[in-house]
Scaffold this motif. Structure first.
Motif, PDB file in Angstrom:
ATOM      1  N   GLU A  22      36.943  82.628  38.131  1.00 26.51           N
ATOM      2  CA  GLU A  22      37.261  83.955  38.341  1.00 26.51           C
ATOM      3  C   GLU A  22      37.581  84.415  39.771  1.00 26.51           C
ATOM      4  N   ASN A  52      32.434  92.054  23.765  1.00 27.14           N
ATOM      5  CA  ASN A  52      33.330  91.567  25.097  1.00 27.14           C
ATOM      6  C   ASN A  52      34.748  92.392  25.163  1.00 27.14           C
ATOM      7  N   ASP A  53      35.048  92.653  26.252  1.00 25.87           N
ATOM      8  CA  ASP A  53      36.461  93.143  26.369  1.00 25.87           C
ATOM      9  C   ASP A  53      37.682  92.302  25.849  1.00 25.87           C
ATOM     10  N   GLY A 113      38.136  91.010  36.395  1.00 21.24           N
ATOM     11  CA  GLY A 113      37.636  89.710  35.952  1.00 21.24           C
ATOM     12  C   GLY A 113      38.817  88.803  35.241  1.00 21.24           C
ATOM     13  N   CYS A 114      38.503  87.771  34.877  1.00 22.48           N
ATOM     14  CA  CYS A 114      39.651  86.933  34.093  1.00 22.48           C
ATOM     15  C   CYS A 114      38.763  86.080  33.069  1.00 22.48           C
ATOM     16  N   ASN A 115      39.230  86.178  31.679  1.00 23.69           N
ATOM     17  CA  ASN A 115      38.421  85.888  30.519  1.00 23.69           C
ATOM     18  C   ASN A 115      39.359  85.818  29.294  1.00 23.69           C
ATOM     19  N   THR A 132      28.516  90.110  36.631  1.00 21.74           N
ATOM     20  CA  THR A 132      29.797  89.442  37.366  1.00 21.74           C
ATOM     21  C   THR A 132      30.578  90.416  37.751  1.00 21.74           C
ATOM     22  N   LYS A 133      31.525  90.277  38.507  1.00 18.59           N
ATOM     23  CA  LYS A 133      32.383  91.205  39.026  1.00 18.59           C
ATOM     24  C   LYS A 133      31.977  92.196  40.142  1.00 18.59           C
ATOM     25  N   GLN A 187      30.717  82.213  38.775  1.00 17.53           N
ATOM     26  CA  GLN A 187      32.147  82.853  38.501  1.00 17.53           C
ATOM     27  C   GLN A 187      33.156  81.733  39.396  1.00 17.53           C
ATOM     28  N   ILE A 228      41.892  89.029  29.446  1.00 21.01           N
ATOM     29  CA  ILE A 228      41.560  89.951  30.435  1.00 21.01           C
ATOM     30  C   ILE A 228      42.022  89.312  31.687  1.00 21.01           C
ATOM     31  N   GLU A 232      34.187  83.234  28.293  1.00 21.73           N
ATOM     32  CA  GLU A 232      33.755  83.260  29.684  1.00 21.73           C
ATOM     33  C   GLU A 232      33.934  82.210  30.739  1.00 21.73           C
ATOM     34  N   SER A 244      31.384  94.205  29.034  1.00 21.55           N
ATOM     35  CA  SER A 244      32.200  92.898  29.572  1.00 21.55           C
ATOM     36  C   SER A 244      31.572  91.939  30.653  1.00 21.55           C
ATOM     37  N   TYR A 245      30.415  91.370  30.120  1.00 26.54           N
ATOM     38  CA  TYR A 245      29.659  90.506  31.227  1.00 26.54           C
ATOM     39  C   TYR A 245      28.995  89.498  30.036  1.00 26.54           C
ATOM     40  N   PRO A 246      28.811  88.414  30.552  1.00 27.73           N
ATOM     41  CA  PRO A 246      28.224  87.021  29.703  1.00 27.73           C
ATOM     42  C   PRO A 246      27.035  87.443  29.134  1.00 27.73           C
TER      43      PRO A 246
HETATM   44  C1  GLC Z   1      34.144  88.653  33.725  1.00 21.42           C
HETATM   45  C2  GLC Z   1      33.062  89.050  32.876  1.00 21.42           C
HETATM   46  C3  GLC Z   1      33.625  88.710  31.150  1.00 21.42           C
HETATM   47  C4  GLC Z   1      34.736  89.651  31.243  1.00 21.42           C
HETATM   48  C5  GLC Z   1      35.687  89.485  32.165  1.00 21.42           C
HETATM   49  C6  GLC Z   1      37.040  90.425  32.093  1.00 21.42           C
HETATM   50  O1  GLC Z   1      34.532  87.281  33.536  1.00 21.42           O
HETATM   51  O2  GLC Z   1      31.827  87.863  32.703  1.00 21.42           O
HETATM   52  O3  GLC Z   1      32.644  89.212  30.269  1.00 21.42           O
HETATM   53  O4  GLC Z   1      35.455  89.398  29.787  1.00 21.42           O
HETATM   54  O5  GLC Z   1      35.133  89.665  33.505  1.00 21.42           O
HETATM   55  O6  GLC Z   1      36.615  91.646  32.167  1.00 21.42           O
END
Ligand code: GLC
Length: 442
Positions: free
Chosen positions: A245, A152-153, A177-179, A117-118, A242, A173, A212, A100-102
């Motif tokens: 976020e 991705n989540d 993080g938020c996305n 991220t995060k 971010q 989510i 993202e 869960s990252y770009p």
């Molecule tokens: C961060 C991540 C993204 C993920 C989100 C929630 O924004 O970059 O990929 O979906 O957190 O976990």
């Protein structure tokens, strides 16, 4: 906006057994999931799930790539042994990896990390394909595992929820993080306009898009920010990134609160006889989690005595009743801003796609554990999308009742990853191989 090569929603008939891993904040979660199809009587899906969580130590989050991949492969090995999967199930075991990252995905079984991220900051992963790094680590241990899909989540949450709930339109989510992720047709995706792989596909084919949008306004030209937001950004491992976020996600809400209290204290507005900077516990960055903020907001005890006790126990801080009220108000403001921004992200998708009704399947600690989040989120979404007041504001149980509703996502990183792996294998077997690197080429 990242293409995912998840082509459409699941049919609901996906079946089979899959390993899944989720590289989350503090744990690596490994699952063995069997999708048994629908139970003919209840018409619900019959799913077996066994799981284990392996702790990710803090130093690993800032360590070397080789350590991370070795840890994941060793954990998988242990899981396979403990659950006696070796030789029992179909080999190789098929794996869905929630990362869960770009990550840019030219294929579903590949993903080039753009930026951590995060708070993660592991060396030698950015700019690299995480799928091949994991494959190499698994090969070293001779694991009988084949990586089928990197997801991705948000995509996982959307697909797992759609597997059971056909009204699902978005996966989101609201956690550390938020996305969010949604479906769009291929002909609407400019990044794919010259992509050779899509030539064989109907332009109407839907593909999940991972927005993202935590990175929205990285140029800092749209959203107003406070000096506390700027401090969070400057002190983070990736300043400038971010931006959205950092204003709205669970990882940062407690830290914003801590910075405000420190500031009020240094200006002698709060705790005049106490220097918070010398308070060892309170001066530890990120020492306040979202749970503390939500319990402060929801404290109905007389004179906020419960919050007073919590702050004293955790940080040796003794606040007067007035100071407690002030800090409660601050917690309110931070959480309201966060929830309203979370609604902005979803509203943007709805407007872009002309979505007027449906379910936003959301997961994450803020969505699930903050009791007022859903209500605030719905109110803001209704304001942005001009819902009739009666449509959405008459709830009695603090639930949102608007035409676009927040629902609790199904397990995206487990069931979602398994369903996506099943969809990918099905496509491959039917010869529909766009966006799948596949077994032969690896
Ligand atoms: C961060 C991540 C993204 C993920 C989100 C929630 O924004 O970059 O990929 O979906 O957190 O976990």
């Amino acid at each position: 906006m990242y293409t995912t090569w998840v082509l459409g929603f699941p049919s609901g008939n996906e079946q089979g057994s899959y390993l899944t891993i989720d590289l989350g904040g503090s744990n690596l979660r490994v699952c063995w999931i069997t999708l048994n199809g629908r139970d003919p009587e209840s018409s619900k899906h019959d799913i077996n799930l066994a799981q284990h969580k392996y702790e990710i130590k803090d130093d690993m989050k800032t360590g070397e790539a080789s350590e991370l991949w070795k840890f994941i492969a060793v954990s998988l090995q242990k899981f396979i042994q403990d659950h006696d999967l070796n030789g029992k199930a179909q080999e190789p075991l098929r794996l869905g990896f929630t990362f869960s990252y770009p990550a840019i995905q030219d294929y579903i079984d590949q993903g080039v990390l753009q930026t951590w991220t995060k708070g993660f900051d592991i060396k030698n992963v950015e700019g690299k394909d995480v799928a091949s790094q994991l494959r190499e680590a698994m090969k070293r241990l001779e694991l009988p595992v084949e990586l089928i899909a990197v997801i991705n989540d948000t995509t996982g949450a959307m697909i797992a929820s759609a597997y059971n709930d056909p009204d699902t339109v978005i996966g989101a989510i609201f956690g550390t993080g938020c996305n969010a992720a949604y479906m769009d047709k291929i002909s609407n995706i400019p990044k794919l306009s010259n992509n050779e792989q899509t030539q064989s596909l109907d332009p109407e084919t839907p593909m999940a898009i991972n927005c993202e949008y935590g990175a929205f306004d990285n140029s800092r030209t749209v959203l107003p920010v406070t000096k506390y937001d700027s401090t969070i950004d400057e002190d983070s491992p990736r300043p400038g990134e971010q931006a959205f976020e950092k204003l709205s996600a669970g990882l940062y809400l407690g830290e914003i609160y801590r910075l405000i209290l420190l500031d009020l204290n240094s200006n002698k507005i709060l705790l005049k006889n106490h220097n918070l900077k010398d308070n060892k516990k309170f001066s530890e960055p990120y020492c306040i989690d979202t749970a503390l903020l939500s319990s402060l907001e929801d404290d109905t005890s007389s004179s906020l005595s419960e919050s007073a006790r919590a702050l004293e126990e955790k940080f040796d801080i003794v606040l007067s009743e007035e100071e407690l009220l002030l800090s409660q108000l601050i917690a309110h403001l931070i959480a309201i801003r966060g929830a309203r921004l979370c609604a902005c992200g979803i509203a943007a998708i709805c407007r872009h796609q002309n979505i007027t009704k449906g379910h936003v399947a959301a997961d994450g600690s803020v969505a699930n554990k903050h009791p007022r989040f859903k209500r605030r989120w719905a109110r803001a979404l209704g304001e942005i999308l001009d819902w009739e007041e009666n449509d959405w504001s008459k709830d009695e149980d603090d639930q949102n009742v608007g035409p676009i509703m927040l629902t609790s996502a199904e397990d995206g990183s487990g069931i979602g990853a398994a369903v996506i792996a099943a969809m990918t294998i099905e496509r491959w077997e039917k010869g529909q191989r766009a966006g799948i690197l596949g077994r032969n080429e690896k």
